[in-house]
Design a protein around this motif. Structure first.
Motif, PDB file in Angstrom:
ATOM      1  N   LEU A  65       0.284  -1.381   0.271  1.00 24.52           N
ATOM      2  CA  LEU A  65       0.222  -0.437   0.472  1.00 24.52           C
ATOM      3  C   LEU A  65       0.779   1.198  -0.416  1.00 24.52           C
ATOM      4  O   LEU A  65       0.647   2.137  -0.143  1.00 24.52           O
ATOM      5  N   ASP A  66       2.313   0.971   0.714  1.00 22.83           N
ATOM      6  CA  ASP A  66       2.552   2.133   0.514  1.00 22.83           C
ATOM      7  C   ASP A  66       3.666   3.022  -0.287  1.00 22.83           C
ATOM      8  O   ASP A  66       4.330   3.586  -0.143  1.00 22.83           O
ATOM      9  N   ASP A 173      -6.976   3.804  -0.392  1.00 22.55           N
ATOM     10  CA  ASP A 173      -7.812   4.036   1.056  1.00 22.55           C
ATOM     11  C   ASP A 173      -8.069   3.638   1.546  1.00 22.55           C
ATOM     12  O   ASP A 173      -8.194   3.778   2.380  1.00 22.55           O
ATOM     13  N   SER A 176      -6.150   1.015   3.826  1.00 24.77           N
ATOM     14  CA  SER A 176      -5.017   2.055   4.302  1.00 24.77           C
ATOM     15  C   SER A 176      -5.769   2.392   6.515  1.00 24.77           C
ATOM     16  O   SER A 176      -6.305   3.316   6.280  1.00 24.77           O
ATOM     17  N   ALA A 180      -2.796  -1.293   7.657  1.00 23.82           N
ATOM     18  CA  ALA A 180      -1.789  -0.611   6.386  1.00 23.82           C
ATOM     19  C   ALA A 180      -1.263  -1.245   6.241  1.00 23.82           C
ATOM     20  O   ALA A 180      -1.083  -2.222   4.863  1.00 23.82           O
TER      21      ALA A 180
END
Length: 230
Positions: A65-66, A173, A176, A180
């Motif tokens: 995700l990051d 989103d 997260s 997350a």
């Protein structure tokens, strides 16, 4: 829905290619079991080897995700759309299955099984709408613990050039939450387009080790109709 572990046997016995098995059988329980073993379905149309192919790429495309890259132009474009969650799953599935799309693989059996998985709370969609309320992009996949197994996405080339990218941003989103860093989006194969968004490749055995950890993470909260971040 019961899972059937070990259907595909130990990964050490899988062939050194992306396609590891094929079958005539195809149902919701088998699909869920496959995901927990690092395998996903894709039909073998006109191959003569059976109805369904089962795949575990040697080089798996994943998006932590990051790692998502959102350009300034994409952020600007996103302001012209509205996104929702599970508000139009059948429509997203149908648009992804459009036979006019190149390399289309989503057939009636796939639509039937994933619709059933959606009703059971496993398959989810993210929709992108334009200012006139038209569905112009979206994606769908299966959520199991910390894994979101992305299956397909689409965009309207005339009204939603960036709409599938906006749907991906919205999906990140949704995922997260407080866990997350323990969640990953599986995109199956990396492409140049997906690489530009932050997708990386990991070897099969590395993915399977990661998957074992992902499946221990609580699933995210999916609230139908809500806008991510709302």
């Amino acid at each position: 829905m019961a899972r059937r572990p070990g259907i595909f046997g130990p990964s050490s016995g899988w062939p050194a290619q992306d396609l590891i098995a094929f079958s005539a059988e195809f149902d919701e329980a088998l699909v869920l079991a496959a995901y927990t073993e690092g395998v996903f379905p894709m039909p073998l149309h006109e191959s003569g080897f059976g109805q369904m192919g089962w795949w575990s790429p040697l080089a798996r495309g994943v998006l932590p995700l990051d790692a998502l890259r959102v350009t300034r132009s994409l952020r600007k474009s996103a302001k012209h759309y509205t996104t929702t969650v599970d508000a139009a799953f059948p429509e997203v599935l149908e648009r992804c299955a459009d036979p006019r799309r190149p390399f289309g693989w989503i057939d009636a059996d796939v639509r039937r099984v994933y619709t059933a998985l959606h009703r059971a709370g496993y398959a989810h969609s993210v929709e992108t709408w334009d200012a006139d309320g038209r569905l112009v992009g979206g994606l769908y996949g299966v959520s199991l613990g910390g894994l979101f197994a992305g299956e397909s996405m689409f965009h309207d080339p005339e009204r939603g050039r960036d709409a599938s990218k906006v749907a991906l941003v919205a999906l990140v989103d949704v995922l997260s939450d407080e866990r997350a860093e323990d969640r990953v989006i599986d995109v199956q194969w990396q492409t140049d387009h997906l690489a530009s968004l932050g997708v990386i490749e990991v070897e099969r055995e590395e993915y399977l080790a990661l998957l074992a950890e992902l499946l221990t993470v609580p699933s995210p909260v999916w609230t139908a109709g809500r806008r991510p971040g709302a």
